[in-house]
Design a protein around this motif. Structure first.
Motif, short mmCIF file in Angstrom:
data_model
loop_
_atom_site.label_atom_id
_atom_site.label_comp_id
_atom_site.label_asym_id
_atom_site.label_seq_id
_atom_site.Cartn_x
_atom_site.Cartn_y
_atom_site.Cartn_z
N GLY A 70 3.43 20.37 -2.98
CA GLY A 70 2.80 20.44 -1.67
C GLY A 70 1.40 19.97 -1.48
O GLY A 70 1.90 19.08 -0.78
N LYS A 71 0.85 19.92 -2.73
CA LYS A 71 -0.01 19.75 -1.79
C LYS A 71 -0.07 18.25 -2.14
O LYS A 71 -1.56 17.05 -1.20
CB LYS A 71 -1.58 19.95 -3.14
N ILE A 72 -0.12 17.91 -2.77
CA ILE A 72 0.01 15.61 -3.30
C ILE A 72 1.04 15.53 -2.19
O ILE A 72 0.19 14.80 -1.77
CB ILE A 72 0.80 15.57 -4.25
N GLN A 73 2.17 16.23 -2.15
CA GLN A 73 2.68 15.44 -0.43
C GLN A 73 1.61 15.49 0.74
O GLN A 73 1.89 14.79 1.53
CB GLN A 73 3.66 16.38 -0.49
N ILE A 83 3.87 14.57 -8.56
CA ILE A 83 4.02 15.27 -8.24
C ILE A 83 5.48 15.41 -9.89
O ILE A 83 5.54 16.56 -10.96
CB ILE A 83 5.47 14.78 -7.71
N ALA A 84 5.66 14.75 -10.73
CA ALA A 84 6.55 14.63 -12.10
C ALA A 84 5.55 14.99 -13.30
O ALA A 84 5.87 15.44 -13.48
CB ALA A 84 6.65 12.72 -12.58
N ARG A 85 4.79 15.11 -12.69
CA ARG A 85 2.69 15.46 -14.15
C ARG A 85 2.95 16.46 -13.63
O ARG A 85 2.86 17.50 -14.46
CB ARG A 85 2.34 14.18 -14.12
N GLN A 86 3.00 17.10 -12.38
CA GLN A 86 2.71 18.18 -11.64
C GLN A 86 3.18 19.13 -11.07
O GLN A 86 2.84 18.83 -9.70
CB GLN A 86 1.17 18.60 -11.64
N GLY A 94 0.83 -1.66 0.28
CA GLY A 94 -0.20 -0.16 0.19
C GLY A 94 1.18 1.21 -0.01
O GLY A 94 0.56 2.18 -1.26
N LEU A 95 1.65 1.14 1.03
CA LEU A 95 3.06 2.58 0.71
C LEU A 95 3.33 2.49 -0.17
O LEU A 95 3.98 4.15 -0.74
CB LEU A 95 4.14 3.03 2.11
N GLY A 96 3.79 1.46 -0.54
CA GLY A 96 4.48 1.93 -2.31
C GLY A 96 3.84 2.65 -3.55
O GLY A 96 4.38 3.17 -4.40
N GLN A 97 2.34 2.07 -3.31
CA GLN A 97 1.48 2.10 -4.53
C GLN A 97 1.12 4.15 -4.15
O GLN A 97 1.20 4.98 -5.17
CB GLN A 97 -0.11 1.46 -4.12
N ILE A 98 0.78 4.08 -2.95
CA ILE A 98 0.90 6.02 -1.82
C ILE A 98 2.21 6.64 -2.98
O ILE A 98 2.13 7.19 -3.73
CB ILE A 98 0.91 6.09 -1.68
N GLY A 99 3.51 5.90 -2.53
CA GLY A 99 4.64 6.93 -2.86
C GLY A 99 4.59 6.65 -4.17
O GLY A 99 4.68 7.89 -5.11
N GLY A 100 4.56 5.26 -4.91
CA GLY A 100 5.10 5.71 -6.31
C GLY A 100 3.50 6.83 -7.57
O GLY A 100 4.40 7.74 -7.69
#
Lengths: 64, 166, 392
Positions: free
Chosen positions: A39-42, A31-34, A19-25
């Motif tokens: 900040g908001k994504i983090q 973030i790469a896309r936008q 799950g954490l891998g999914q979330i982080g990935g």
């Protein structure tokens, strides 16, 4: 008894890790896309990860 | 779960509850309220100042726009006046040219007609004089004896020299 | 500023006093407490994770072979079957195995695995079963000023001093100077990044005080846990439970009509699903949410302490295979980096606890001015507005 607990703990950790891998990935992808929304994504990522973590810890302690 | 429950100390829980309640109360009263109030005040002040600066800027822009507009109007007016003057000038020149032309034509016509009439008069005069001369010549020729050719020629000459072509 | 420096001076004096208070050295028959084998390391770490009744700084073995403990005792306050009993923790003489019996108010107390037990009437010593549980003693309500309570008091005092001095600064000038310049952005951070976006523009002011208190309380206590004083306050389940229950009470009390409606009688689903959903939602609101809050903080901090201490213990446990220098070097490098990560975790856990508290409060006070779509199974489909409201 102890062995079963350990197997359960291992399963929990596998699940939580996936799950954490999914979330982080996905967050990284986002973030790469936008990059301007990083900040908001983090923040969202940390909160979701925390919810998952709470679940995993809860399960771990229930078995202990 | 057993371990968790075993680790849980109700006494510590109660003490912590009391302390946390006290801490929240004291912090809210002595720290957070004054801090947040003054932060809000400061933010409101900053916002106000920004709004005022914004307003001043728009006012300034309006003023500048007004000035620009007035300037443009003045320029347009000046241009209009200049154009008008030029038109008037051109019109006047054209008018006077026309007038002069008409006048000149008129004078030319008059002169032509005068010349014509003068010419007619002169021609008539010449005609009458020629007639008179011929009559006089004939008279003299008839009066004198035209014996010789020389005499005749002399006569013609003298007569011709008498004629003053005027 | 004067006040802060005075405080620091006082604290230093207190600290020096602590070190001079090394009076209560005890001679044990077995040189207990020396940590060198793997079992002892395990024991030591487990012991550290628990709350302790005296403020123990360090131990050493004196030339005479005696084990000396340096620290100072803390008051023990108990509510026993014979009423209130108070004494200093030094009366247990560092015993943690139920051997030393303290008699007060006609009750006999022993300390066993960092917990104080009262012997049943008539018993003169503790009997153990095969799992080392006491059979003739029971736990008492323990209001002692334990190490954790000292930590809480210390942090509370520091917070009060630091932030009230910041508050006073605003009376004189618009922009704080000195230490206040460090604190102000933190306050703004909690207000603008945690309270405001999670609760919503309309209601956040009411809860900011609580969130700020909890944030700084947890953060400073987490950081205090990384100091060599060995506090483990946020790793005490009673402390985290208390914090979680505060959040629970706040969002339960401030929940509006919509919130209760969504819990008890979910709109937009078939009638026979509603009671089932109500049970799930009630369990979520009253058990799962606070439980995840309290367990997350407790587990993260405990795990951090265990990892750091285990890595430090590499010094002893790997001495044979790596040599003294190798084991010490490895231990220092690993524990240094893990401690750095723990500094991050200290902040992160404070942030997460506060942010989730704010999120739960925000869910309770949110006003639903738009209709939700519901999918076939009756779950609310969070529309973009909700997601945005939750995560901005």
């Amino acid at each position: 008894m102890v062995t079963y607990n350990l197997i359960g703990a291992g399963l929990i950790v596998i699940g939580a890790g996936l799950g954490l891998g999914q979330i982080g990935g996905k967050a990284m992808e986002g973030i790469a896309r936008q990059p301007e929304a990083a900040g908001k994504i983090q923040t969202a990522m940390i909160i979701v990860a925390a919810l998952l973590e709470g679940l995993a810890f809860g399960a771990l302690f229930l078995g202990k | 779960m057993e371990v968790l429950l075993n680790d849980f100390s109700p006494g510590l829980f109660i003490v912590q509850t009391i302390l946390l309640l006290g801490l929240i109360f004291l912090m809210v009263k002595f720290a957070w309220k004054p801090i947040l109030n003054s932060l809000n005040e400061r933010e409101a002040g900053i916002e106000e100042a920004l709004a005022a600066a914004d307003k001043a800027r728009t006012d300034m822009q309006n003023l500048q726009a007004d000035n620009e507009k007035m300037l443009q109007e003045a320029r347009a007016e000046r241009e209009g006046m200049l154009k008008e003057a030029r038109e008037i000038k051109e019109k006047m020149i054209a008018d006077s040219k026309e007038q002069a032309k008409i006048e000149g034509d008129k004078m030319l016509k008059q002169a032509q007609s005068a010349i014509e009439s003068e010419k007619k008069a002169a021609v008539a005069d010449i005609k009458s004089q020629v007639a008179e001369l011929s009559v006089a010549i004939a008279e003299k020729v008839l009066k004198e004896d035209l014996s010789s050719n020389d005499k005749q020629l002399k006569l013609v000459d003298s007569m011709l020299s008498d004629i003053k072509l005027n | 500023m004067m006040q802060v420096s005075n405080t620091i001076k006082t604290l230093l004096q207190l600290l020096i006093l602590c070190f001079s208070l090394q009076s209560f050295a005890v001679s044990d028959t077995v040189p207990e407490g020396a940590v060198s084998s793997k079992e002892q390391v395990d024991e030591y770490i487990l012991h550290h994770l628990k709350d302790s009744h005296d403020f123990h700084l360090f131990s050493y073995t004196a030339d005479s072979g005696e084990r000396k403990h340096v620290g100072f005792p803390l008051p023990v306050i108990l509510w026993s079957s014979n009423g209130l009993a108070t004494f200093m923790s030094s009366e247990f003489h560092h015993d943690d195995n139920g051997r030393v019996i303290v008699e007060k108010n006609g009750s006999k107390f022993v300390k066993l695995h960092s917990k104080i037990y009262e012997l049943d009437a008539g018993a003169s010593s503790v009997n153990f079963d095969e799992e080392h549980h006491a059979t003739n003693a029971h736990k008492v309500l323990d209001f002692s000023i334990t190490k954790s309570v000292v930590g809480v008091l210390l942090v509370g005092l520091l917070m009060l001093l630091a932030f009230s001095s910041l508050a006073k600064q605003y009376g004189k000038k618009k922009i704080p100077t000195g230490f206040g310049r460090v604190l102000e952005p933190l306050v703004l951070y909690v207000r603008d990044e945690i309270a405001r976006p999670n609760i919503g523009e309309k209601h956040y002011r009411k809860f900011t005080g609580y969130l700020l208190t909890v944030f700084f309380f947890i953060w400073v206590l987490n950081l205090l846990g990384l100091t060599p004083f060995g506090f483990n306050v946020t790793g005490q389940i009673a402390v985290t439970a208390c914090l979680a229950i505060f959040t629970l009470i706040i969002y339960t009390v401030s929940g509006n009509k919509d919130y209760w409606m969504h819990i008890l009688w979910m709109p937009g689903v078939p009638v026979f699903v509603k009671p089932i959903l109500a049970i799930i939602e009630l369990a979520g609101a009253f058990i799962i949410k606070p439980f995840s809050l309290l367990v997350r903080l407790f587990a993260n901090i405990s795990a951090g302490h265990i990892v750091v201490m285990s890595l430090i213990a590499i010094m002893f446990t790997l001495k044979e295979s790596l040599g003294v220098a190798g084991a010490t070097g490895l231990s220092l490098v690993l524990s240094f980096f893990i401690t750095l990560i723990e500094v991050l975790v200290a902040f992160l856990q404070a942030y997460i606890f506060t942010a989730l508290s704010a999120l739960f409060i925000g869910m309770a006070v949110a006003e639903h001015d738009h209709d939700h779509e519901h999918d076939d199974s009756g779950h609310e489909v969070a529309d973009t507005e909700d997601v945005r409201a939750d995560f901005i």
